[in-house]
Scaffold this active site. Structure first.
Site, PDB file in Angstrom:
ATOM      1  N   THR A  71      52.477  49.628  38.230  1.00 25.50           N
ATOM      2  CA  THR A  71      52.706  49.278  39.629  1.00 25.50           C
ATOM      3  C   THR A  71      51.670  50.024  40.459  1.00 25.50           C
ATOM      4  O   THR A  71      51.094  51.001  40.008  1.00 25.50           O
ATOM      5  CB  THR A  71      54.142  49.652  40.056  1.00 25.50           C
ATOM      6  OG1 THR A  71      54.329  49.303  41.428  1.00 25.50           O
ATOM      7  CG2 THR A  71      54.408  51.134  39.902  1.00 25.50           C
ATOM      8  N   GLY A  72      51.446  49.531  41.655  1.00 29.30           N
ATOM      9  CA  GLY A  72      50.481  50.208  42.512  1.00 29.30           C
ATOM     10  C   GLY A  72      49.289  49.326  42.813  1.00 29.30           C
ATOM     11  O   GLY A  72      49.350  48.104  42.631  1.00 29.30           O
ATOM     12  N   ASP A  95      47.070  43.030  39.411  1.00 26.00           N
ATOM     13  CA  ASP A  95      47.174  43.341  37.982  1.00 26.00           C
ATOM     14  C   ASP A  95      48.391  42.698  37.321  1.00 26.00           C
ATOM     15  O   ASP A  95      48.397  42.461  36.112  1.00 26.00           O
ATOM     16  CB  ASP A  95      47.275  44.854  37.783  1.00 26.00           C
ATOM     17  CG  ASP A  95      48.499  45.419  38.514  1.00 26.00           C
ATOM     18  OD1 ASP A  95      48.603  45.201  39.744  1.00 26.00           O
ATOM     19  OD2 ASP A  95      49.360  46.042  37.871  1.00 26.00           O
ATOM     20  N   THR A 146      56.294  46.247  43.437  1.00 26.95           N
ATOM     21  CA  THR A 146      56.347  45.412  42.233  1.00 26.95           C
ATOM     22  C   THR A 146      57.377  45.900  41.235  1.00 26.95           C
ATOM     23  O   THR A 146      57.466  47.105  40.994  1.00 26.95           O
ATOM     24  CB  THR A 146      54.975  45.516  41.528  1.00 26.95           C
ATOM     25  OG1 THR A 146      53.998  45.050  42.429  1.00 26.95           O
ATOM     26  CG2 THR A 146      54.941  44.765  40.225  1.00 26.95           C
ATOM     27  N   ARG A 196      43.786  36.439  46.570  1.00 25.22           N
ATOM     28  CA  ARG A 196      43.715  37.693  45.806  1.00 25.22           C
ATOM     29  C   ARG A 196      44.814  37.725  44.726  1.00 25.22           C
ATOM     30  O   ARG A 196      45.958  37.385  44.971  1.00 25.22           O
ATOM     31  CB  ARG A 196      43.883  38.876  46.765  1.00 25.22           C
ATOM     32  CG  ARG A 196      43.828  40.255  46.089  1.00 25.22           C
ATOM     33  CD  ARG A 196      45.208  40.776  45.742  1.00 25.22           C
ATOM     34  NE  ARG A 196      45.172  42.167  45.291  1.00 25.22           N
ATOM     35  CZ  ARG A 196      46.209  42.785  44.739  1.00 25.22           C
ATOM     36  NH1 ARG A 196      47.344  42.169  44.564  1.00 25.22           N
ATOM     37  NH2 ARG A 196      46.117  44.040  44.351  1.00 25.22           N
TER      38      ARG A 196
HETATM   39  C1  SD4 Z   1      49.371  44.316  42.941  1.00 24.39           C
HETATM   40  N1  SD4 Z   1      50.357  45.930  41.467  1.00 24.39           N
HETATM   41  O1  SD4 Z   1      49.408  43.135  43.273  1.00 24.39           O
HETATM   42  C2  SD4 Z   1      50.649  44.914  42.444  1.00 24.39           C
HETATM   43  C3  SD4 Z   1      51.432  45.343  43.620  1.00 24.39           C
HETATM   44  C4  SD4 Z   1      51.978  46.662  43.597  1.00 24.39           C
HETATM   45  O2  SD4 Z   1      52.069  48.600  44.760  1.00 24.39           O
HETATM   46  O3  SD4 Z   1      52.528  47.146  42.620  1.00 24.39           O
HETATM   47  N2  SD4 Z   1      51.773  47.342  44.687  1.00 24.39           N
HETATM   48  O4  SD4 Z   1      48.373  45.007  43.042  1.00 24.39           O
END
Ligand code: SD4
Length: 322
Positions: free
Chosen positions: A235-236, A215, A184, A212
């Site tokens: 991110t994450g 965040d 992201t 789904r």
């Molecule tokens: C999510 N935060 O959809 C985003 C995707 C992302 O590491 O950053 N993934 O959960």
């Protein structure tokens, strides 16, 4: 501690101007006092920052800069985590989430959006053209079409298709951390006058359940901006970030006097404390305050971010909890 020291060293190397900034006793209050300043998640933040800085140079606002900046990533065919070329959900459909926010509290977002190349620009339209903050799914797609966004053919990019075919062999539903070392894109920026804005855009977790939402489109989770205090983005693994209202938490901690670095570290500490399997997940935060100080912290090593100013645009390794 090791990571923190490394971070400070790299930050120092990253900016000559920083040498004139203040560093407190703990070494955390880094005040680059470089404005404008743009921070973006991961290594794809470098080209995104370039576009953002060019936008500012051309007379665009900080809002224009964070929108145009991440549009670069939304178009990057090598990127499997942002835009329509991103990895699909487990039904093989790519769905996009994005949000945008100004320091005066105006914000907009889209979630579970299909077939639109620039979800960040649709999010901006939600902010500017509707009385709402968030549109999702079919309603968001209809709104985008009504606003003149072209509807793209629904097909996976060659890279995403190949990866999905491989995933289907086992169809294992397991979040993967730090895939390709980029994910992201979250971008936060402050202009020369101290006005702030942020943007966040993603195709979300690879092979997620259909429907789904992470965040990134949730104001306060993936992004929060307040001109009186500062800005943060995430991110994450979105579920872990939503649970702690990550970006809002960081801005509120800064409001109470924490530095951006301290606030990011506290958010990660809470996220880890609330996660049963913290060792297996990745989440990272970026923050800036209204003085142009910055912070970055992640659960795992491997998170990096791009710091862009009129003078330079550098990739910096974030310190981490583990
Ligand atoms: C999510 N935060 O959809 C985003 C995707 C992302 O590491 O950053 N993934 O959960």
């Amino acid at each position: 501690m090791h990571h923190r020291r490394k971070f400070i060293k790299q930050s120092l190397a990253g900016s000559a101007l920083l040498l004139t900034g203040s560093v407190d006793a703990t070494g955390l209050r880094l005040a680059p006092q470089e404005k404008p300043l743009i921070l973006s998640t991961w290594n794809h933040g470098i080209p995104a920052n370039e576009t953002a800085i060019q936008t500012l140079r051309a007379g665009g606002s900080i809002l224009d800069a964070v929108e145009q900046g991440v549009k670069t990533t939304e178009l990057d065919m090598d990127n499997l985590t942002v835009g329509l070329q991103g990895l699909p959900d487990r039904e093989g459909i790519t769905t996009l989430d994005a949000s945008i926010m100004k320091g005066n509290g105006e914000c907009g977002s889209v979630a579970f959006l299909r077939q639109i190349k620039h979800p960040i620009s649709v999010a901006r339209k939600v902010m500017e053209e509707t009385p709402h903050v968030m549109l999702a799914g079919e309603g968001a797609r209809q709104f985008a079409i009504a606003q003149g966004f072209p509807l793209e053919k629904e097909e996976l990019s060659p890279k995403a298709k190949a990866a999905y075919e491989e995933w289907k062999q086992k169809s294992q539903y397991k979040p993967i951390i730090n895939i390709e070392n980029h994910d992201t894109i979250g971008m936060i920026g402050i202009d020369a006058e101290g006005k702030m804005a942020g943007s966040c855009t993603t195709s979300g977790l690879a092979y997620k359940m259909h429907g789904r939402v992470g965040d990134s489109p949730i104001i306060g989770a993936g992004l929060f901006v307040d001109d009186e205090v500062g800005a943060a983005t995430a991110t994450g693994l979105g579920e872990t970030i939503i649970r702690i209202c990550g970006s809002f938490l960081i801005v509120e901690l800064m409001r109470q006097g924490r530095s951006p670095q301290e606030a990011c570290e506290e958010a990660v500490r809470r996220l880890v404390a609330k996660s049963k399997n913290a060792k297996d997940i990745q989440a990272g935060f970026l923050a800036i305050n209204k003085d142009g100080e910055m912070g970055a912290f992640a659960v795992q090593p491997g998170f990096n971010f791009a710091k862009g100013s009129l003078q330079s645009n550098k990739l910096i390794d974030s310190p981490s909890h583990f």
